[in-house]
Design a protein around this motif. Structure first.
Motif, PDB file in Angstrom:
ATOM      1  N   SER A 199      14.485   6.555 -36.659  1.00 30.83           N
ATOM      2  CA  SER A 199      13.103   6.799 -37.110  1.00 30.83           C
ATOM      3  C   SER A 199      13.093   7.469 -38.481  1.00 30.83           C
ATOM      4  N   ALA A 200      14.007   8.427 -38.689  1.00 34.14           N
ATOM      5  CA  ALA A 200      14.001   9.155 -39.956  1.00 34.14           C
ATOM      6  C   ALA A 200      14.311   8.217 -41.119  1.00 34.14           C
ATOM      7  N   VAL A 201      15.369   7.413 -41.006  1.00 36.17           N
ATOM      8  CA  VAL A 201      15.667   6.508 -42.129  1.00 36.17           C
ATOM      9  C   VAL A 201      14.586   5.444 -42.250  1.00 36.17           C
ATOM     10  N   GLY A 202      13.982   5.057 -41.115  1.00 33.02           N
ATOM     11  CA  GLY A 202      12.893   4.078 -41.174  1.00 33.02           C
ATOM     12  C   GLY A 202      11.711   4.611 -41.978  1.00 33.02           C
ATOM     13  N   ILE A 203      11.406   5.883 -41.762  1.00 30.94           N
ATOM     14  CA  ILE A 203      10.281   6.475 -42.493  1.00 30.94           C
ATOM     15  C   ILE A 203      10.587   6.528 -43.987  1.00 30.94           C
ATOM     16  N   TYR A 204      11.847   6.822 -44.322  1.00 27.04           N
ATOM     17  CA  TYR A 204      12.218   6.789 -45.742  1.00 27.04           C
ATOM     18  C   TYR A 204      12.228   5.360 -46.285  1.00 27.04           C
ATOM     19  N   GLY A 205      12.599   4.392 -45.437  1.00 26.50           N
ATOM     20  CA  GLY A 205      12.551   2.993 -45.856  1.00 26.50           C
ATOM     21  C   GLY A 205      11.125   2.580 -46.187  1.00 26.50           C
ATOM     22  N   GLY A 206      10.196   2.948 -45.301  1.00 25.90           N
ATOM     23  CA  GLY A 206       8.787   2.638 -45.547  1.00 25.90           C
ATOM     24  C   GLY A 206       8.274   3.370 -46.776  1.00 25.90           C
ATOM     25  N   TYR A 207       8.767   4.588 -46.959  1.00 23.64           N
ATOM     26  CA  TYR A 207       8.386   5.383 -48.122  1.00 23.64           C
ATOM     27  C   TYR A 207       8.833   4.695 -49.401  1.00 23.64           C
ATOM     28  N   TYR A 208      10.063   4.204 -49.393  1.00 21.31           N
ATOM     29  CA  TYR A 208      10.609   3.548 -50.576  1.00 21.31           C
ATOM     30  C   TYR A 208       9.755   2.336 -50.947  1.00 21.31           C
ATOM     31  N   VAL A 209       9.472   1.480 -49.963  1.00 16.92           N
ATOM     32  CA  VAL A 209       8.703   0.265 -50.241  1.00 16.92           C
ATOM     33  C   VAL A 209       7.272   0.629 -50.625  1.00 16.92           C
ATOM     34  N   GLY A 210       6.652   1.507 -49.838  1.00 17.44           N
ATOM     35  CA  GLY A 210       5.244   1.821 -50.067  1.00 17.44           C
ATOM     36  C   GLY A 210       5.034   2.568 -51.368  1.00 17.44           C
ATOM     37  N   VAL A 211       5.802   3.621 -51.595  1.00 20.02           N
ATOM     38  CA  VAL A 211       5.540   4.494 -52.734  1.00 20.02           C
ATOM     39  C   VAL A 211       6.162   3.958 -54.010  1.00 20.02           C
ATOM     40  N   TYR A 212       7.422   3.544 -53.947  1.00 19.93           N
ATOM     41  CA  TYR A 212       8.080   3.113 -55.185  1.00 19.93           C
ATOM     42  C   TYR A 212       7.708   1.699 -55.585  1.00 19.93           C
ATOM     43  N   LEU A 213       7.668   0.789 -54.626  1.00 22.38           N
ATOM     44  CA  LEU A 213       7.470  -0.609 -54.975  1.00 22.38           C
ATOM     45  C   LEU A 213       5.990  -0.982 -55.002  1.00 22.38           C
ATOM     46  N   SER A 273      33.197   7.382 -29.845  1.00 22.82           N
ATOM     47  CA  SER A 273      33.147   5.928 -29.668  1.00 22.82           C
ATOM     48  C   SER A 273      31.758   5.441 -29.284  1.00 22.82           C
ATOM     49  N   VAL A 274      30.959   6.285 -28.672  1.00 25.96           N
ATOM     50  CA  VAL A 274      29.606   5.843 -28.314  1.00 25.96           C
ATOM     51  C   VAL A 274      28.625   6.140 -29.445  1.00 25.96           C
ATOM     52  N   GLY A 275      28.687   7.339 -30.010  1.00 28.33           N
ATOM     53  CA  GLY A 275      27.689   7.743 -30.998  1.00 28.33           C
ATOM     54  C   GLY A 275      28.062   7.390 -32.418  1.00 28.33           C
ATOM     55  N   VAL A 276      29.207   7.909 -32.874  1.00 33.08           N
ATOM     56  CA  VAL A 276      29.561   7.737 -34.288  1.00 33.08           C
ATOM     57  C   VAL A 276      29.688   6.262 -34.638  1.00 33.08           C
ATOM     58  N   LEU A 277      30.315   5.477 -33.769  1.00 31.39           N
ATOM     59  CA  LEU A 277      30.520   4.069 -34.081  1.00 31.39           C
ATOM     60  C   LEU A 277      29.219   3.269 -34.040  1.00 31.39           C
ATOM     61  N   THR A 278      28.156   3.840 -33.500  1.00 25.56           N
ATOM     62  CA  THR A 278      26.874   3.132 -33.455  1.00 25.56           C
ATOM     63  C   THR A 278      25.987   3.525 -34.635  1.00 25.56           C
ATOM     64  N   ILE A 279      26.396   4.590 -35.356  1.00 26.33           N
ATOM     65  CA  ILE A 279      25.539   5.117 -36.428  1.00 26.33           C
ATOM     66  C   ILE A 279      25.247   4.063 -37.496  1.00 26.33           C
ATOM     67  N   VAL A 280      26.299   3.339 -37.936  1.00 30.59           N
ATOM     68  CA  VAL A 280      26.129   2.442 -39.077  1.00 30.59           C
ATOM     69  C   VAL A 280      25.055   1.399 -38.772  1.00 30.59           C
ATOM     70  N   ILE A 281      25.164   0.775 -37.615  1.00 33.23           N
ATOM     71  CA  ILE A 281      24.206  -0.279 -37.270  1.00 33.23           C
ATOM     72  C   ILE A 281      22.794   0.316 -37.159  1.00 33.23           C
ATOM     73  N   VAL A 282      22.705   1.552 -36.663  1.00 35.15           N
ATOM     74  CA  VAL A 282      21.394   2.194 -36.536  1.00 35.15           C
ATOM     75  C   VAL A 282      20.813   2.515 -37.918  1.00 35.15           C
ATOM     76  N   LEU A 283      21.663   2.978 -38.828  1.00 38.39           N
ATOM     77  CA  LEU A 283      21.191   3.279 -40.184  1.00 38.39           C
ATOM     78  C   LEU A 283      20.671   2.014 -40.859  1.00 38.39           C
ATOM     79  N   VAL A 284      21.459   0.944 -40.794  1.00 36.54           N
ATOM     80  CA  VAL A 284      21.060  -0.293 -41.469  1.00 36.54           C
ATOM     81  C   VAL A 284      19.786  -0.841 -40.847  1.00 36.54           C
ATOM     82  N   ALA A 285      19.771  -0.938 -39.516  1.00 37.37           N
ATOM     83  CA  ALA A 285      18.601  -1.498 -38.844  1.00 37.37           C
ATOM     84  C   ALA A 285      17.369  -0.640 -39.112  1.00 37.37           C
ATOM     85  N   GLY A 286      17.527   0.688 -39.037  1.00 36.87           N
ATOM     86  CA  GLY A 286      16.390   1.582 -39.251  1.00 36.87           C
ATOM     87  C   GLY A 286      15.800   1.424 -40.638  1.00 36.87           C
TER      88      GLY A 286
END
Lengths: 266, 152, 267
Positions: free
Chosen positions: C169-183, C56-69
């Motif tokens: 941080s990990a998904v954020g780095i991939y997010g930046g990678y997607y925008v920087g490298v692909y776009l 209830s503390v970790g798993v249920l917070t994952i989605v919001i963390v993934l999207v925000a990250g």
């Protein structure tokens, strides 16, 4: 003559500067249903919390089964509480467990019984309160009366010597009131329990209690069996028991003279 | 929600968390490029170290061989004493090696470049690099350039 | 004149009253923490209690963390590119995204999300348990609510935070990678190589992890204490939940400054 199960001597309890109890002496006989009645806000629930050592008295002692309950350490107190059941006003079931697990909870915490034995005991207790069919429901799916019955099943699952009832009848419809009255009476007689009921529902309590204490303003105003109280009660107790709007307790809150107040004559 | 499903979800969560920590450590930070092996220390004296700081890289032919571990000021000789921790596997710097402070790019970080000499004896723990070139300070260069133009 | 005097006295009186109140709360919250610590060994005997709370503390917070990250990383990629391209150093985009996330945004934003999602839920849950007398009921069943209810939640919050921040941080780095490298056309190799070259394991990564440990500790503590200490009415729960999010967020931001200053000092 057996000694009383609970002996309260010279009990005083203050909350801040407010005096809740002032030098109260009170005995609870074994195997009887003792009712503690009084107007709202007189500390009836506080008395239960003092008996179960959830609160410490300011002065005085409370002996439960020969032991001073406020002199026990945490472990001894927990041992003592295993022999007490308490029925809270709201039922106080654990909201994340279903009915079966709620009743099984004290067994799983305090015994090493196997699952089959636990199931057996839990179903007996649930059957006793008539809710064996509701075993798989969650507390949020139950009505207020059913919640209290489940809580009662949980309170008796460790076969305690005494049950404390906190306002068991408040806010119940007539049917569940009747059910609870019958349950409290039969539990007490069949299981050899000692019951303490805190309530202000005069009729229901008079019907099942063996002995009644009426408290108000931090003191015992009157005591006796229901029949005795009927005859010998003081003016105040009569007003309380009969629910009269005016008597020793006035209808009006203390105020200036009506005419003076109304026309602002100073 | 049965117990099993709950356990699976928590397992997935913990695995994802650990994987993310591992990814940040190995792929994002320089943990994989830092060898934690034993090092030996050599010192060099520079008139001016520019923007060199502790943990600045020490390179040979552009390859990272160690890091600056300490910087002191020697008030008797008015020079900076820089201690470098060199990894043990790079143990063949001759005693007449030259240490120079360079800048990566025009405005990048500063590092020490070690250039081996021709002697057969090698630097050991506690050795002193005799030949040390100070940092090139951009302002000094420009100042010299301007004064040369003026004096012409 | 007398009126003025009386007013002044009243101001001091309320100030003193409030100071005493906050001191008392500080004391109670410390005692609360001590009791939680004492109860933690019990949780290791009942791992199932911890697993439930990790859910209830970790798993249920994952989605919001993934999207925000992901979104934060993408914005960093976009903004970073536009700043760096002015200096012809867009190849350093990886450095900028990596350092920003690992050192600051990962720990701080995750902690704020954690306080809003998991912290408020913990406060409301404990407040509700208090209102419905469940703590008293446990006490009466000779069960210590600190062992059964509070310590598992504390441990779950404390353990979840670093993992959530790492995922952020990990998904954020991939997010930046997607925008920087692909776009935007930053070189693929440069993105990773530049990042790896300048993100230091001890100074950046580990300091970031320490921050998340501290934030997880403080945010969970505040959430649990606010719930446990709430006034047992529905209004009280509402107020406690708001207080929990506000106090935890402010504590995280304040501590972040202190921790950053300390870490820069010692590096």
């Amino acid at each position: 003559m057996k000694s009383p199960l609970v002996e309260i001597t010279k009990l005083s309890f203050n909350r801040g500067s407010r005096i809740i109890f002032n030098n109260v002496n009170l005995d609870i006989e074994r195997g009887k249903i003792t009712a503690i009645m009084g107007p709202s806000g007189t500390g009836k629930t506080t008395l239960l919390k003092l008996i179960s050592a959830q609160l410490e008295p300011t002065v005085g002692s409370i002996m439960v089964d020969g032991q001073n309950i406020h002199g026990l350490d945490q472990e001894e107190l927990f041992e003592m509480r295993k022999r007490m059941g308490m029925l809270f006003q709201s039922g106080a079931l654990l909201t994340d467990l279903d009915v079966f697990d709620n009743v099984a909870y004290p067994l799983r915490e305090h015994t090493r019984l196997d699952e089959r034995m636990i199931r057996y005991l839990v179903l007996i207790k649930l059957h006793a309160v008539g809710l064996r069919g509701a075993a798989q429901l969650m507390p949020s799916e139950l009505s207020g009366g059913m919640l209290r019955r489940v809580a009662l099943a949980r309170a008796i699952v460790l076969d305690p010597m005494m049950i404390l009832y906190d306002e068991p009848f408040s806010g119940q419809d007539p049917i569940s009131m009747g059910v609870l009255m019958k349950l409290i009476k039969t539990m007490n007689d069949n299981l050899g329990l000692t019951s303490i009921i805190v309530s202000h529902d005069v009729n229901e309590v008079s019907a099942i209690a063996d002995y009644i204490y009426i408290i108000s303003d931090g003191q015992i105003m009157d005591q006796g069996t229901p029949a005795e109280l009927e005859e010998t009660a003081s003016e105040w107790a009569k007003q309380f028991l009969k629910g009269l709007p005016d008597g020793p307790v006035h209808f009006h809150y203390p105020a200036l003279d009506y005419a003076i107040d109304l026309f602002e004559i100073s | 929600m049965t117990r099993q499903i709950l356990e699976i979800w928590v397992g997935v969560f913990v695995a994802a968390g650990i994987a993310a920590l591992f990814m940040l450590a190995m792929k994002v930070s320089n943990l994989s490029t830092v060898s934690t092996g034993d090092t030996y220390e050599i010192t060099a004296r520079f008139d001016n170290i520019g923007g060199l700081s502790i943990r600045s890289p020490v390179k040979a032919s552009g390859v990272l061989v160690g890091r600056v571990s300490n910087i002191k000021y020697d008030k008797d000789y008015s020079v900076a004493v820089v201690t470098m921790s060199i990894q043990n596997r790079f143990d063949s710097f001759s005693i007449d090696s030259r240490a120079s402070i360079y800048t990566a790019g025009l405005l990048g970080e500063q590092y020490i470049e070690l250039v081996p000499g021709i002697e057969d004896n090698y630097l050991e723990d506690g050795s002193d690099v005799v030949m040390a070139d100070s940092a090139l300070i951009l302002e000094n260069l420009i100042g010299r350039f301007i004064s040369e133009i003026i004096s012409k | 004149m007398q009126h003025f005097l009386r007013k002044t006295v009243a101001v001091f009186e309320s100030l003193g009253d409030r100071s005493l109140d906050s001191f008392e709360r500080l004391g109670r919250s410390t005692l609360f923490l001590v009791r939680v610590f004492k109860s933690i060994p019990f949780v290791f005997l009942r791992p199932w209690l911890l697993i439930q709370q990790l859910y209830s503390v970790g798993v249920l917070t994952i989605v919001i963390v993934l999207v925000a990250g992901t979104f934060v990383g993408m914005v960093l990629g976009l903004q970073g590119y536009n700043i760096l391209v002015r200096f012809n150093s867009e190849s350093s985009l990886g450095t900028m995204v990596g350092l920003t996330l690992v050192r600051e945004l990962g720990p701080v934003v995750t902690a704020l999300l954690f306080a809003g999602r998991a912290g408020s839920a913990l406060t409301a849950e404990l407040g509700l348990m208090k209102t419905t007398e469940q703590f008293s009921a446990l006490e009466m069943m000779a069960v210590d609510p600190f062992k059964r209810v509070i310590a598992p939640r504390f441990l779950a919050g404390f353990l979840s935070m670093p993992m959530l921040a790492a995922i952020f941080s990990a998904v954020g780095i991939y997010g930046g990678y997607y925008v920087g490298v692909y776009l935007l056309g930053v070189d693929d190799g440069a993105y990773w190589a530049q990042m790896q070259k300048s993100v230091d394991f001890h100074e950046d990564f580990m300091n970031g992890v320490w921050k998340t440990v501290v934030f997880g500790f403080v945010a969970t503590w505040i959430a649990l204490f606010e719930g446990y200490d709430s006034v047992p009415t529905s209004e009280g729960i509402g107020r406690a939940t708001t207080q929990s999010v506000v106090n935890a967020s402010l504590a995280v931001l304040g501590l972040n400054f202190i921790l950053t200053a300390l870490m820069l000092e010692t590096s």
